[in-house]
Scaffold this motif. Structure first.
Motif: not given
Length: 341
Positions: A139-150, A161-164, A166-173
């Motif tokens: 993710r952009h910004g200082a997210a502290g690693g939250k929402g990063y994935f391999l 990506r679709n799971i994130l 649904k969780q509201g962590l991101i809006k899209g690509d």
């Protein structure tokens, strides 16, 4: 007399303890829900209680800070909770370069500055369709690693990506930056550049502990394969590291190139603390995948100084205290404008 202020999170305790050790007044802008925590520490001289950190832009808060000749120390929480436009509109003097925080928050600008610094940067992947090997999506910004994935393929990427979403962590690509994943030993290199002395100081190195990617390593591979789960890289804590001495010359060179490139691209350049973050591969080559253009939480493990700050100072020198010393010296010679924006 100048004072030091910061937001009540991230590395506030280190910053304010260091300021008090240098004889400066300390001010904490704290959310009301954290008042109980920070009231425990008598080196905090004054607290400004707010419902949201965005209130640092309000006249009431600004008036108190300016009355105390405060210098605001930015850290990761400022970037995580405020937009770059808001940060750049802060009228209280900000230690370092508040304009470079935009470059930290934007992945494209971040990549540009690292490449301009002649750092070894893992290849960016422009589209999920071009994933050919293991990548990390951030993710952009200082997210502290939250929402990063391999991810190892476009299909794998889309699923996660679709799971994130649904969780509201991101809006899209557009909220994600894809980069090839480099394996090796993680190392976060902590620096301080003084425009007053025109000198770079290497302050320490740390390793970060991320949940729950570390916990996943304790689960047998057979069970891992049966899990429908996205492991997280959310930073929980930090531990100290000491590098092989033969690596130090390149460490200093990387820091110096970063300072030089920053001065060219985003004036007045990289003043004060910063961190070059990456991984040493099997050949001892350092790959830089991030930078932080301000104090990082990994410096909290060195409140009494690190093995490297000990080489430079005869007293325990935390990064927080080093910041305060720079501010005190600048105030003494009437050059605060040289270290603040």
């Amino acid at each position: 007399m100048v004072s030091v202020a910061t937001l009540g999170s991230h590395c506030a305790l280190q910053v304010l303890k260091g300021a008090k050790d240098e004889g400066l007044k300390t001010i904490l802008v704290s959310e009301k829900k954290r008042e109980r925590l920070y009231k425990r520490f008598d080196f905090i001289d004054e607290m400004i209680l707010v419902d949201s950190f965005e209130e640092i832009l309000d006249k009431k808060c600004t008036t108190i800070l300016n009355k105390n000749n405060a210098v605001l120390i930015p850290h990761g929480t400022l970037i995580a909770q405020m937009s770059t436009k808001q940060i750049e509109s802060i009228t209280t003097p900000v230690f370092g370069n508040k304009w470079i925080l935009r470059w930290e928050s934007d992945r494209k600008l971040k990549e540009q500055l690292m490449i301009e610094s002649k750092l070894n940067v893992p290849q960016a992947v422009s589209s999920p369709k071009k994933i050919k090997r293991l990548v990390i999506a951030k993710r952009h910004g200082a997210a502290g690693g939250k929402g990063y994935f391999l991810a190892s393929s476009e299909k794998d990427y889309i699923k996660k990506r679709n799971i994130l979403v649904k969780q509201g962590l991101i809006k899209g690509d557009s909220d994600l930056y894809i980069q090839e994943y480099v394996m090796g030993v993680l190392a976060y290199l902590q620096f301080f550049y003084s425009p007053l002395k025109n000198e770079l100081e290497f302050f320490g190195v740390d390793k970060r502990h991320e949940s729950d990617i570390e916990g996943l390593a304790r689960i047998p591979s057979q069970q891992q394969l049966g899990m429908d789960y996205i492991s997280s890289f959310n930073v929980i804590g930090n531990s100290p590291m000491v590098l092989r001495e033969s690596l130090l010359d390149e460490v200093y060179q990387m820091g110096e190139r970063f300072v030089s490139a920053s001065r060219r691209l985003v004036k007045p350049g990289m003043n004060g603390p910063f961190c070059i973050e990456g991984v040493y591969d099997q050949d001892g080559k350092f790959w830089s995948f991030e930078f932080s253009a301000r104090i990082v939480a990994g410096t909290n493990i060195y409140m009494d100084g690190s093995p490297y700050s000990t080489l430079l100072y005869d007293i325990p020198m935390s990064m927080g205290r080093r910041i305060a010393r720079e501010i005190k010296q600048a105030a003494k010679i009437k050059k605060l404008d040289k270290i603040t924006t």
